[in-house]
Design a protein around this motif. Structure first.
Motif, PDB file in Angstrom:
ATOM      1  N   ARG A 376     -34.746  -8.286   3.514  1.00 29.88           N
ATOM      2  CA  ARG A 376     -35.713  -9.093   4.277  1.00 29.88           C
ATOM      3  C   ARG A 376     -35.394  -9.085   5.768  1.00 29.88           C
ATOM      4  O   ARG A 376     -36.290  -8.953   6.604  1.00 29.88           O
ATOM      5  CB  ARG A 376     -35.709 -10.538   3.749  1.00 29.88           C
ATOM      6  CG  ARG A 376     -36.659 -11.471   4.493  1.00 29.88           C
ATOM      7  CD  ARG A 376     -36.526 -12.908   4.017  1.00 29.88           C
ATOM      8  NE  ARG A 376     -37.475 -13.776   4.714  1.00 29.88           N
ATOM      9  CZ  ARG A 376     -37.514 -15.101   4.593  1.00 29.88           C
ATOM     10  NH1 ARG A 376     -36.655 -15.715   3.788  1.00 29.88           N
ATOM     11  NH2 ARG A 376     -38.407 -15.808   5.271  1.00 29.88           N
ATOM     12  N   ASN A 437     -41.263 -21.692  -2.648  1.00 28.70           N
ATOM     13  CA  ASN A 437     -41.514 -20.300  -3.005  1.00 28.70           C
ATOM     14  C   ASN A 437     -40.790 -19.951  -4.313  1.00 28.70           C
ATOM     15  O   ASN A 437     -39.713 -20.469  -4.582  1.00 28.70           O
ATOM     16  CB  ASN A 437     -41.031 -19.383  -1.871  1.00 28.70           C
ATOM     17  CG  ASN A 437     -41.642 -17.995  -1.942  1.00 28.70           C
ATOM     18  OD1 ASN A 437     -42.624 -17.779  -2.638  1.00 28.70           O
ATOM     19  ND2 ASN A 437     -41.068 -17.056  -1.217  1.00 28.70           N
ATOM     20  N   THR A 438     -41.384 -19.075  -5.112  1.00 27.95           N
ATOM     21  CA  THR A 438     -40.806 -18.715  -6.409  1.00 27.95           C
ATOM     22  C   THR A 438     -39.990 -17.432  -6.299  1.00 27.95           C
ATOM     23  O   THR A 438     -40.452 -16.431  -5.751  1.00 27.95           O
ATOM     24  CB  THR A 438     -41.911 -18.527  -7.464  1.00 27.95           C
ATOM     25  OG1 THR A 438     -42.598 -19.767  -7.645  1.00 27.95           O
ATOM     26  CG2 THR A 438     -41.317 -18.091  -8.802  1.00 27.95           C
ATOM     27  N   TYR A 439     -38.784 -17.500  -6.844  1.00 32.18           N
ATOM     28  CA  TYR A 439     -37.907 -16.322  -6.891  1.00 32.18           C
ATOM     29  C   TYR A 439     -37.804 -15.821  -8.317  1.00 32.18           C
ATOM     30  O   TYR A 439     -37.357 -16.520  -9.206  1.00 32.18           O
ATOM     31  CB  TYR A 439     -36.511 -16.673  -6.363  1.00 32.18           C
ATOM     32  CG  TYR A 439     -35.470 -15.599  -6.630  1.00 32.18           C
ATOM     33  CD1 TYR A 439     -35.682 -14.284  -6.205  1.00 32.18           C
ATOM     34  CD2 TYR A 439     -34.291 -15.882  -7.309  1.00 32.18           C
ATOM     35  CE1 TYR A 439     -34.742 -13.286  -6.454  1.00 32.18           C
ATOM     36  CE2 TYR A 439     -33.333 -14.900  -7.550  1.00 32.18           C
ATOM     37  CZ  TYR A 439     -33.567 -13.608  -7.128  1.00 32.18           C
ATOM     38  OH  TYR A 439     -32.640 -12.627  -7.383  1.00 32.18           O
ATOM     39  N   ASP A 443     -38.549  -9.124 -10.046  1.00 35.29           N
ATOM     40  CA  ASP A 443     -39.574  -8.600  -9.140  1.00 35.29           C
ATOM     41  C   ASP A 443     -39.081  -8.746  -7.700  1.00 35.29           C
ATOM     42  O   ASP A 443     -39.637  -9.505  -6.907  1.00 35.29           O
ATOM     43  CB  ASP A 443     -40.894  -9.351  -9.332  1.00 35.29           C
ATOM     44  CG  ASP A 443     -42.016  -8.813  -8.442  1.00 35.29           C
ATOM     45  OD1 ASP A 443     -41.897  -7.666  -7.958  1.00 35.29           O
ATOM     46  OD2 ASP A 443     -42.990  -9.560  -8.214  1.00 35.29           O
ATOM     47  N   GLY A 446     -41.704  -7.930  -4.851  1.00 29.35           N
ATOM     48  CA  GLY A 446     -42.709  -8.982  -4.734  1.00 29.35           C
ATOM     49  C   GLY A 446     -42.157 -10.211  -4.022  1.00 29.35           C
ATOM     50  O   GLY A 446     -42.852 -10.855  -3.229  1.00 29.35           O
ATOM     51  N   TYR A 447     -40.886 -10.515  -4.296  1.00 30.62           N
ATOM     52  CA  TYR A 447     -40.244 -11.663  -3.642  1.00 30.62           C
ATOM     53  C   TYR A 447     -40.083 -11.417  -2.144  1.00 30.62           C
ATOM     54  O   TYR A 447     -40.423 -12.277  -1.322  1.00 30.62           O
ATOM     55  CB  TYR A 447     -38.891 -11.926  -4.289  1.00 30.62           C
ATOM     56  CG  TYR A 447     -38.174 -13.143  -3.751  1.00 30.62           C
ATOM     57  CD1 TYR A 447     -38.732 -14.412  -3.850  1.00 30.62           C
ATOM     58  CD2 TYR A 447     -36.922 -13.018  -3.149  1.00 30.62           C
ATOM     59  CE1 TYR A 447     -38.071 -15.539  -3.371  1.00 30.62           C
ATOM     60  CE2 TYR A 447     -36.248 -14.129  -2.671  1.00 30.62           C
ATOM     61  CZ  TYR A 447     -36.825 -15.388  -2.783  1.00 30.62           C
ATOM     62  OH  TYR A 447     -36.168 -16.505  -2.296  1.00 30.62           O
ATOM     63  N   ASN A 449     -41.859  -9.533  -0.267  1.00 35.90           N
ATOM     64  CA  ASN A 449     -43.178  -9.532   0.364  1.00 35.90           C
ATOM     65  C   ASN A 449     -43.831 -10.911   0.402  1.00 35.90           C
ATOM     66  O   ASN A 449     -44.849 -11.099   1.071  1.00 35.90           O
ATOM     67  CB  ASN A 449     -44.103  -8.558  -0.367  1.00 35.90           C
ATOM     68  CG  ASN A 449     -43.709  -7.110  -0.152  1.00 35.90           C
ATOM     69  OD1 ASN A 449     -42.990  -6.785   0.780  1.00 35.90           O
ATOM     70  ND2 ASN A 449     -44.170  -6.230  -1.033  1.00 35.90           N
ATOM     71  N   SER A 450     -43.253 -11.886  -0.291  1.00 38.00           N
ATOM     72  CA  SER A 450     -43.870 -13.218  -0.353  1.00 38.00           C
ATOM     73  C   SER A 450     -43.632 -14.043   0.911  1.00 38.00           C
ATOM     74  O   SER A 450     -44.253 -15.083   1.088  1.00 38.00           O
ATOM     75  CB  SER A 450     -43.339 -13.985  -1.569  1.00 38.00           C
ATOM     76  OG  SER A 450     -41.964 -14.324  -1.399  1.00 38.00           O
ATOM     77  N   GLU A 452     -43.629 -14.857   4.990  1.00 36.75           N
ATOM     78  CA  GLU A 452     -44.392 -14.555   6.206  1.00 36.75           C
ATOM     79  C   GLU A 452     -43.517 -13.832   7.228  1.00 36.75           C
ATOM     80  O   GLU A 452     -43.971 -12.910   7.915  1.00 36.75           O
ATOM     81  CB  GLU A 452     -44.951 -15.845   6.806  1.00 36.75           C
ATOM     82  CG  GLU A 452     -45.859 -15.618   7.993  1.00 36.75           C
ATOM     83  CD  GLU A 452     -46.504 -16.901   8.504  1.00 36.75           C
ATOM     84  OE1 GLU A 452     -46.864 -16.927   9.696  1.00 36.75           O
ATOM     85  OE2 GLU A 452     -46.621 -17.858   7.724  1.00 36.75           O
ATOM     86  N   LYS A 456     -41.486  -6.145   5.037  1.00 31.80           N
ATOM     87  CA  LYS A 456     -42.405  -6.013   3.905  1.00 31.80           C
ATOM     88  C   LYS A 456     -42.238  -4.600   3.336  1.00 31.80           C
ATOM     89  O   LYS A 456     -42.109  -3.627   4.082  1.00 31.80           O
ATOM     90  CB  LYS A 456     -43.859  -6.209   4.345  1.00 31.80           C
ATOM     91  CG  LYS A 456     -44.146  -7.556   5.001  1.00 31.80           C
ATOM     92  CD  LYS A 456     -44.064  -8.694   4.009  1.00 31.80           C
ATOM     93  CE  LYS A 456     -44.413 -10.026   4.647  1.00 31.80           C
ATOM     94  NZ  LYS A 456     -43.390 -10.474   5.624  1.00 31.80           N
ATOM     95  N   SER A 459     -45.116  -2.232  -2.615  1.00 30.24           N
ATOM     96  CA  SER A 459     -44.936  -2.760  -3.975  1.00 30.24           C
ATOM     97  C   SER A 459     -44.998  -1.671  -5.033  1.00 30.24           C
ATOM     98  O   SER A 459     -44.639  -1.910  -6.201  1.00 30.24           O
ATOM     99  CB  SER A 459     -45.988  -3.839  -4.278  1.00 30.24           C
ATOM    100  OG  SER A 459     -47.278  -3.289  -4.148  1.00 30.24           O
TER     101      SER A 459
END
Length: 461
Positions: A376, A437-439, A443, A446-447, A449-450, A452, A456, A459
């Motif tokens: 990230r 936010n869900t971890y 995935d 996907g995490y 990219n979630s 802001e 990024k 996927s």
């Protein structure tokens, strides 16, 4: 030496210690039970030296030594304080230390190619939670009007970084960059303070090959300060806040120089913190020793999470050869409370967890979270396929060693079989974060990219 069993060697060592007036009387009731049969392991290397940094969460090492759990496994262990996290990493890699209390991100970064590369393994997770974010008195005085109040007039918790955002703008408008400290580039603290800031839309900066300080586009300049030096660095005005483990947040309160505003329990409930690390080479050459060490540490974690043992743990940690902080400072968090603004002491029974919630088990999902944060923020410079995350962490996190140790402890009667989790190494997806936010470790892209703020990835990788 391989022909000597753990039980025989342990008996010899215990007699020798007693003859010297040693700490045989310190052995707990559990370890003194003669009717518990000991499993015999042929210890390849009984004399060991382990490292640690002066933090509360080194406790399993201190307890395993002081309560005789290492001795029960036929291990002679020296435990030595180290000056900083880089020194810890280098000394383990170079073989000067047989293992060490280490930041979760250190063995992961070493295996993922960020910083010094090496093959390190983690058979044991040392604790959950245990960190906080503290700001200077001046910053707190400016933050406080932005924090909602509860019915009793005290600040509502958790305190989000939204309250800090106008303060950062004020500093910037007066020509002062806003500076905060964390303990190491791949520390939980770095990722936690970044998570907390970014959740409020505050950019903590990106890493690139040319900017290893991670300050590209940063609204807050983060820099490294060794944990015991955090309060003094804050008091000197070099930084305006920091993220660190205990007892260095409570020390700021004790000295009246700063105010903790949140803990990592509120940033990510029951998050993994430190790990115990050895080289892959050491484990391959000394497999039984690695299991024996893990057994002793599991028992230490279990002992620490018995509430009535915490007061004794505080006394042990206050010794100069361990953390060396005042008992009153250590007790603030170790006995189930945490003090924020002076006088605002709140119950936090799970601030320091050493055994509950399968705290000692090295879950793959915990390790993958660190990899997602490295990607990230640009420490991993290029996008990786989803499978890479699992493949990478399985070379580093070794629940197989943990499970072998735990199964032996079950047969010896030290832990119940129910304490061994039935798991594939992954915890369920969770939204127990300050931003909701869900971890889901299965995935990772996907995490990533979630968010802001941050890199990024495609996927379809």
């Amino acid at each position: 030496m391989k022909s000597i069993t753990v039980k025989a060697l342990s008996t010899f060592l215990l007699l020798a210690v007693m003859a010297c007036g040693g700490k045989a009387e310190k052995k707990s009731n559990e370890t003194a039970q003669a009717d518990i049969p000991a499993n015999t392991l042929e210890i390849e290397k009984p004399q060991l030296t382990f490292g640690f940094i002066k933090l509360t969460d080194m406790a399993p090492l201190a307890i395993a030594k002081e309560k005789g759990f290492f001795e029960d496994e036929g291990l002679f262990v020296s435990v030595e304080a180290q000056s900083n996290w880089k020194n810890v990493l280098d000394r383990v890699i170079d073989g000067q230390l047989d293992g060490s209390h280490m930041l979760s991100g250190q063995p992961i970064a070493a295996g993922a190619g960020f910083g010094r590369q090496a093959e390190l393994v983690t058979p044991f997770s040392m604790d959950l939670n245990g960190n906080g974010i503290t700001v200077s008195n001046d910053v707190w005085s400016k933050m406080k009007p932005n924090v909602p109040k509860s019915a009793d007039g005290k600040p509502e918790h958790p305190i989000k970084a939204d309250a800090l955002k106008p303060v950062i703008s004020e500093y910037k408008n007066s020509g002062k960059p806003f500076k905060m400290g964390m303990v190491f580039p791949v520390s939980t603290h770095n990722y936690e303070i970044r998570y907390w800031l970014a959740a409020a839309g505050i950019h903590p900066g990106m890493y690139t090959a040319d900017n290893v300080q991670g300050q590209i586009d940063a609204e807050v300049l983060l820099s490294v300060t060794p944990p015991p030096q955090m309060p003094a660095t804050l008091e000197a005005g070099t930084i305006y806040g920091y993220c660190v483990g205990e007892p260095w947040n409570q020390q700021a309160v004790f000295k009246g120089i700063g105010v903790p505003v949140t803990t990592n329990y509120d940033i990510w409930k029951n998050n993994p913190e430190k790990v115990f690390v050895m080289t892959k080479k050491f484990v391959e050459e000394n497999p039984n020793t690695a299991v024996a060490v893990t057994k002793a540490l599991i028992r230490a974690g279990k002992w620490l999470d018995v509430p009535e043992n915490r007061a004794e743990a505080v006394k042990i940690l206050s010794m100069p050869q361990y953390v060396g902080a005042d008992e009153v400072v250590l007790a603030n968090s170790m006995t189930g409370t945490f003090e924020f603004e002076k006088g605002d002491k709140r119950s936090m029974p799970d601030f320091n967890v050493f055994y509950k919630y399968n705290a000692t088990y090295p879950f793959y999902s915990d390790g993958i979270w660190f990899l997602t944060q490295m990607r990230r923020w640009g420490q991993i410079p290029e996008a990786k396929p989803a499978a890479w995350y699992e493949e990478t962490i399985k070379d580093i996190y070794r629940p197989d060693i943990w499970k072998q140790a735990a199964e032996l402890l079950v047969t010896e009667g030290h832990i119940p079989a129910s304490d061994i989790p039935a798991t594939d190494g992954y915890k369920p997806a969770t939204a127990d974060f300050i931003d909701g936010n869900t971890y889901d470790a299965k995935d990772p892209i996907g995490y990533i990219n979630s968010f802001e703020i941050g890199n990024k990835d495609d996927s379809s990788l």
